[in-house]
Design an enzyme around this catalytic site. Structure first.
Site, PDB file in Angstrom:
ATOM      1  N   CYS A  98      23.078   9.978  19.545  1.00 28.68           N
ATOM      2  CA  CYS A  98      24.198  10.782  20.030  1.00 28.68           C
ATOM      3  C   CYS A  98      25.414   9.873  20.224  1.00 28.68           C
ATOM      4  O   CYS A  98      25.316   8.861  20.919  1.00 28.68           O
ATOM      5  CB  CYS A  98      23.829  11.450  21.353  1.00 28.68           C
ATOM      6  SG  CYS A  98      25.234  12.306  22.101  1.00 28.68           S
ATOM      7  N   LYS A 152      48.818  42.742  -0.496  1.00 28.17           N
ATOM      8  CA  LYS A 152      48.525  42.055  -1.755  1.00 28.17           C
ATOM      9  C   LYS A 152      47.068  41.593  -1.671  1.00 28.17           C
ATOM     10  O   LYS A 152      46.747  40.617  -0.979  1.00 28.17           O
ATOM     11  CB  LYS A 152      49.458  40.872  -1.988  1.00 28.17           C
ATOM     12  CG  LYS A 152      49.210  40.212  -3.333  1.00 28.17           C
ATOM     13  CD  LYS A 152      50.279  39.219  -3.673  1.00 28.17           C
ATOM     14  CE  LYS A 152      50.154  38.628  -5.068  1.00 28.17           C
ATOM     15  NZ  LYS A 152      48.862  38.539  -5.665  1.00 28.17           N
ATOM     16  N   TYR A 170      17.389  60.499   1.009  1.00 32.48           N
ATOM     17  CA  TYR A 170      18.328  60.073  -0.028  1.00 32.48           C
ATOM     18  C   TYR A 170      17.574  59.297  -1.114  1.00 32.48           C
ATOM     19  O   TYR A 170      17.709  59.560  -2.309  1.00 32.48           O
ATOM     20  CB  TYR A 170      19.425  59.200   0.599  1.00 32.48           C
ATOM     21  CG  TYR A 170      20.417  58.635  -0.390  1.00 32.48           C
ATOM     22  CD1 TYR A 170      21.571  59.338  -0.733  1.00 32.48           C
ATOM     23  CD2 TYR A 170      20.195  57.402  -0.995  1.00 32.48           C
ATOM     24  CE1 TYR A 170      22.470  58.832  -1.656  1.00 32.48           C
ATOM     25  CE2 TYR A 170      21.084  56.885  -1.918  1.00 32.48           C
ATOM     26  CZ  TYR A 170      22.225  57.596  -2.241  1.00 32.48           C
ATOM     27  OH  TYR A 170      23.111  57.088  -3.152  1.00 32.48           O
ATOM     28  N   ASP A 171      16.741  58.347  -0.681  1.00 30.98           N
ATOM     29  CA  ASP A 171      15.989  57.523  -1.635  1.00 30.98           C
ATOM     30  C   ASP A 171      15.098  58.392  -2.521  1.00 30.98           C
ATOM     31  O   ASP A 171      14.934  58.135  -3.714  1.00 30.98           O
ATOM     32  CB  ASP A 171      15.120  56.489  -0.896  1.00 30.98           C
ATOM     33  CG  ASP A 171      15.975  55.460  -0.181  1.00 30.98           C
ATOM     34  OD1 ASP A 171      17.182  55.353  -0.525  1.00 30.98           O
ATOM     35  OD2 ASP A 171      15.464  54.773   0.726  1.00 30.98           O
ATOM     36  N   GLU A 213      42.698  46.481  -7.538  1.00 28.13           N
ATOM     37  CA  GLU A 213      42.103  45.162  -7.329  1.00 28.13           C
ATOM     38  C   GLU A 213      40.664  45.307  -6.817  1.00 28.13           C
ATOM     39  O   GLU A 213      40.395  46.157  -5.961  1.00 28.13           O
ATOM     40  CB  GLU A 213      42.959  44.431  -6.282  1.00 28.13           C
ATOM     41  CG  GLU A 213      42.775  42.949  -6.244  1.00 28.13           C
ATOM     42  CD  GLU A 213      43.741  42.184  -7.147  1.00 28.13           C
ATOM     43  OE1 GLU A 213      44.398  42.804  -8.026  1.00 28.13           O
ATOM     44  OE2 GLU A 213      43.831  40.966  -6.976  1.00 28.13           O
ATOM     45  N   GLU A 215      53.082  47.120   0.303  1.00 28.24           N
ATOM     46  CA  GLU A 215      51.606  47.243   0.285  1.00 28.24           C
ATOM     47  C   GLU A 215      50.956  45.904   0.557  1.00 28.24           C
ATOM     48  O   GLU A 215      51.601  44.865   0.490  1.00 28.24           O
ATOM     49  CB  GLU A 215      51.138  47.660  -1.121  1.00 28.24           C
ATOM     50  CG  GLU A 215      51.646  48.973  -1.595  1.00 28.24           C
ATOM     51  CD  GLU A 215      51.182  49.261  -3.018  1.00 28.24           C
ATOM     52  OE1 GLU A 215      50.743  48.337  -3.719  1.00 28.24           O
ATOM     53  OE2 GLU A 215      51.274  50.426  -3.407  1.00 28.24           O
ATOM     54  N   LEU A 244      53.581  39.410 -11.364  1.00 29.32           N
ATOM     55  CA  LEU A 244      54.716  39.682 -10.474  1.00 29.32           C
ATOM     56  C   LEU A 244      55.425  38.377 -10.153  1.00 29.32           C
ATOM     57  O   LEU A 244      54.800  37.319 -10.117  1.00 29.32           O
ATOM     58  CB  LEU A 244      54.217  40.279  -9.157  1.00 29.32           C
ATOM     59  CG  LEU A 244      53.676  41.693  -9.162  1.00 29.32           C
ATOM     60  CD1 LEU A 244      53.058  42.016  -7.809  1.00 29.32           C
ATOM     61  CD2 LEU A 244      54.797  42.682  -9.468  1.00 29.32           C
ATOM     62  N   CYS A 289      25.983   9.875  24.289  1.00 26.07           N
ATOM     63  CA  CYS A 289      25.068   9.351  25.298  1.00 26.07           C
ATOM     64  C   CYS A 289      23.994   8.440  24.719  1.00 26.07           C
ATOM     65  O   CYS A 289      23.166   7.906  25.457  1.00 26.07           O
ATOM     66  CB  CYS A 289      24.435  10.498  26.090  1.00 26.07           C
ATOM     67  SG  CYS A 289      23.304  11.490  25.093  1.00 26.07           S
TER      68      CYS A 289
HETATM   69  S1  IVH Z   1      51.145  45.765  -8.523  1.00 25.63           S
HETATM   70  C1  IVH Z   1      52.947  44.299 -12.823  1.00 25.63           C
HETATM   71  N1  IVH Z   1      50.091  45.828  -6.177  1.00 25.63           N
HETATM   72  O1  IVH Z   1      48.713  40.672  -7.772  1.00 25.63           O
HETATM   73  C2  IVH Z   1      51.860  44.003 -11.886  1.00 25.63           C
HETATM   74  N2  IVH Z   1      49.454  44.066  -7.644  1.00 25.63           N
HETATM   75  O2  IVH Z   1      50.638  38.722  -8.589  1.00 25.63           O
HETATM   76  C3  IVH Z   1      51.857  45.045 -10.851  1.00 25.63           C
HETATM   77  N3  IVH Z   1      47.800  42.544  -6.675  1.00 25.63           N
HETATM   78  O3  IVH Z   1      47.953  40.924 -11.166  1.00 25.63           O
HETATM   79  C4  IVH Z   1      50.849  44.779  -9.903  1.00 25.63           C
HETATM   80  N4  IVH Z   1      47.589  43.561  -4.743  1.00 25.63           N
HETATM   81  O4  IVH Z   1      46.174  41.752  -9.538  1.00 25.63           O
HETATM   82  C5  IVH Z   1      50.145  45.176  -7.339  1.00 25.63           C
HETATM   83  N5  IVH Z   1      49.221  46.042  -4.032  1.00 25.63           N
HETATM   84  C6  IVH Z   1      49.270  45.388  -5.198  1.00 25.63           C
HETATM   85  C7  IVH Z   1      48.504  44.245  -5.471  1.00 25.63           C
HETATM   86  C8  IVH Z   1      48.626  43.601  -6.698  1.00 25.63           C
HETATM   87  C9  IVH Z   1      47.179  42.543  -5.494  1.00 25.63           C
HETATM   88  C10 IVH Z   1      47.597  41.517  -7.724  1.00 25.63           C
HETATM   89  C11 IVH Z   1      47.452  42.082  -9.113  1.00 25.63           C
HETATM   90  C12 IVH Z   1      48.477  41.366  -9.947  1.00 25.63           C
HETATM   91  C13 IVH Z   1      48.857  40.207  -9.090  1.00 25.63           C
HETATM   92  C14 IVH Z   1      50.286  39.810  -9.341  1.00 25.63           C
END
Ligand code: IVH
Length: 668
Positions: A404, A113, A34-35, A170, A111, A81, A407
């Site tokens: 210590c 976060k 690969y290298d 992210e 999902e 959010l 002891c």
């Molecule tokens: S949806 C309108 N999905 O959380 C924004 N955001 O608190 C829609 N984040 O700025 C974002 N996991 O950086 C979405 N599964 C996920 C996420 C996610 C992390 C972060 C994102 C956003 C922040 C909002």
């Protein structure tokens, strides 16, 4: 072949091998081959720069520094959010959504976060053209040169997508990468990163993308911004499509019905959070139906169709009132902070570790300081550092001990290590208590009913002094019954638990011995290599070094431990009391040896972490993705692409029940 054709061929081959190596865990060529290919491409591009395309894999290792970041205006603003703290606020969110949509129940895509930084990727005709940070939501910074070094993010989409497609997601740093980078930094005397998120976001803000490449970051896609291509009716379908284009889309996402569905999801996620190889700070719940998302619209803050569920805060501020020095089982003396009690992640914390004296000095935490305390999962709470702005004038640095605290022996500062140590191994009660407590603990010999408090008490009474003395406690049955709070039955139970522990699997026994640097994982490797205690006792530095995952530090520590007469005598004494570790050949199982397992879907009978540990302890291997090396896939409900892959490859697929049937004893 022209140079241009050769460059194209190399690009394609390198990308293919990248995928085989990183995504499918099934390399087809050696690293050196690969290298060699890589070097050839670098050479061609060096001599004919016009042949370096924007999707060249050579860009993944970083390019020479840029002078400054350009601004990038987002075509669709990157909003934020609303947060939900606690499940009541999730139920309220569902109620608002149902009311606005006039629907009886709503399906959501739940999902992870991710705890990183958001990134917008613009593809034109399938080619990555711009990667931009969120910035203030309207304008971010163009970080394309850095994004090209990030894993999970295709430089060219794997299927044709004409026109414009903006993918959002992210950037995170895996915990293992973070630990390794910090260990390297600490060793080089550089400042360590505070957490993986900071390390990731700092990594994306480098002018020199070779710095970014060194941070081994990963991108997880979570949605689409501007697009002129496909239209879907469901968020979940969109995510599956992104996966097909070459993005990393996490499998933990699940379509959930109604408020109860999302509450169950976040509660389950909270329990398995620490099994994930990277940090999350909650879940994001999105209305699955895309036209319903559009109907719900947005406020200035964020879409009404989604909410971020936040886990209880894992950090808090409090006052550090004092520092106590504690002696561990290997004699290392560590600082423990006494704190004004504070709630962290749902429990009250009044003590937290400061790790070791050099870390404490580096952080410059002083008594009287307001400090940040962190607690994650089941790990011990730790002091992250002081809040300097709040430092009172009279705050004073903790006094370093010279003797210590237990002891009184003069402490030694070990060269090469960041620890202060009490050298009085055989005579220091605190060390003996810690050693015994570790030996009997759940993950080691698992002696139920014998905890730290009992051990300290029995040490004080002279009933315990070293590990073998545990197995002689049964001779004190009458005295034990006489002790307050120890009724006849609990003494019987204790003695039975001690007897039962005599036959634990070899790896547990090796872990229980408390040899420095021999954690659970290394103990499994040692047991699988040597098979029996008899063989382990004869291990040499060279054969230890042959074990995958054992480096010079561990090998020399184990060798030195084995060379000490007192340790060989200890093993003889333990065997003489009737301790007989189960040899790895018998504790391992022919069914698992040489097999590779992948767990996928929602597991209901056990956690993924426990099952993986078990497979390894039985001589098998585990992997995160399905490849031709995978022999078994254990699939729970909701299994997705991994199951499909297994079916495509003809890999054996097991239900959880079938897996348990393979396990000796039928349970985990
Ligand atoms: S949806 C309108 N999905 O959380 C924004 N955001 O608190 C829609 N984040 O700025 C974002 N996991 O950086 C979405 N599964 C996920 C996420 C996610 C992390 C972060 C994102 C956003 C922040 C909002």
């Amino acid at each position: 072949m022209t140079r241009a054709a050769r460059a194209k061929q190399l690009r394609e081959q390198i990308e293919r091998h990248n995928r085989l190596y990183h995504e499918q865990d099934a390399p087809e060529i050696s690293d050196s081959k690969y290298d060699e290919m890589f070097a050839e491409l670098v050479q061609i591009e060096g001599e004919c720069p016009e042949l370096q395309t924007p999707d060249s894999p050579t860009l993944r290792v970083g390019a020479p520094p840029i002078e400054k970041f350009e601004q990038h205006r987002h075509a669709v603003p990157m909003l934020s959010l609303d947060n939900a703290f606690g499940v009541d606020e999730l139920r309220a969110f569902d109620e608002r959504v149902r009311k606005a949509l006039e629907a009886e129940t709503v399906s959501y895509l739940a999902e992870l976060k991710f705890d990183g930084l958001s990134l917008s990727l613009t593809y034109v005709d399938g080619l990555l053209t711009v990667a931009a940070s969120r910035g203030d939501g309207t304008t971010g910074e163009n970080v394309t040169h850095n994004a090209r070094t990030v894993r999970g993010l295709p430089l060219r989409l794997s299927a044709a997508v004409p026109g414009l497609l903006e993918v959002r997601g992210e950037v995170v740093m895996f915990q293992s990468v973070f630990d390794q980078l910090n260990a390297e930094r600490a060793e080089a005397g550089e400042q360590v990163f505070a957490n993986p998120r900071n390390a990731a976001s700092g990594g994306m803000r480098q002018l020199d993308s070779r710095e970014t490449a060194a941070r081994k970051l990963t991108f997880f896609a979570y949605g689409v911004g501007e697009t002129s291509s496909e239209s879907f009716s469901k968020q979940s379908e969109l995510m599956a499509w992104l996966r097909g284009l070459g993005f990393e889309v996490r499998e933990e996402a699940r379509v959930c019905d109604g408020a109860q569905g999302i509450v169950d999801y976040v509660e389950e996620l909270g329990q398995h959070r620490s099994d994930l190889p990277f940090g999350i700070d909650g879940a994001v719940i999105k209305v699955d139906d895309l036209s319903a998302q559009a109907d719900l619209g947005s406020t200035s803050r964020g879409p009404r169709s989604a909410i971020a569920y936040k886990f209880p805060a894992e950090q808090a501020f409090t006052i550090m009132e004092d520092v106590e020095w504690q002696v561990g089982r290997t004699g290392v003396v560590t600082p423990v902070a006494h704190l004004a009690p504070v709630q962290v992640g749902g429990v009250t914390v009044s003590r937290a570790t400061l790790h070791n004296f050099s870390d404490m000095t580096e952080k410059d935490v002083r008594i009287g300081d307001t400090v940040i305390v962190q607690r994650a999962g089941d790990v011990i709470p730790e002091v992250i550092g002081p809040v300097l702005k709040k430092r009172p004038k009279k705050a004073k640095p903790p006094r370093m001990p010279t003797e210590c605290p237990e002891c009184g022996t003069a402490l030694v500062e070990e060269e090469g290590y960041v620890a202060l140590r009490c050298p009085n191994r055989a005579g220091c009660d605190a060390q003996i208590a810690a050693k015994l407590t570790h030996f009997v603990s759940k993950r080691a010999m698992d002696i139920d009913g014998l905890g730290e408090r009992q051990i300290v008490r029995f040490l004080g009474l002279g009933w315990l002094d070293d590990l073998p003395s545990i197995y002689r406690l049964k001779a004190r049955r009458d005295e034990l019954v006489e002790l307050d709070r120890m009724g006849e039955q609990s003494v019987e139970n204790l003695i039975a638990a001690i007897e039962e522990s005599k036959s634990r699997p070899l790896e547990r026994f090796l872990f229980a011995l408390g040899i420095r640097f021999v954690g659970e994982r290394t103990a499994v490797d040692l047991a699988n290599t040597f098979g029996s205690l008899r063989e382990f006792r004869r291990a040499s530095y060279d054969c230890l070094m042959e074990i995958d995952g054992v480096g010079p530090k561990v090998a020399s520590e184990v060798e030195e431990w084995l060379e000490l007469d007192e340790n060989q005598n200890l093993l003889d004494d333990l065997l003489a009391t009737g301790v007989e570790p189960i040899e790895a050949a018998t504790s391992g199982s022919a069914e698992f040896a040489g097999k590779t397992f992948v767990f996928t879907g929602k597991l209901e009978r056990f956690t993924r972490g426990d099952a993986e540990k078990l497979v390894r302890s039985l001589g098998g291997k585990t992997a995160g993705s399905v490849s031709k090396n995978t022999t078994h896939v254990v699939a729970g409900p909701g299994a997705g692409s991994k199951l499909a892959k297994a079916e495509e490859l003809g890999t054996t697929v097991l239900t959880e029940e079938q897996f348990l049937e393979m396990v000796p004893g039928g349970s985990i």
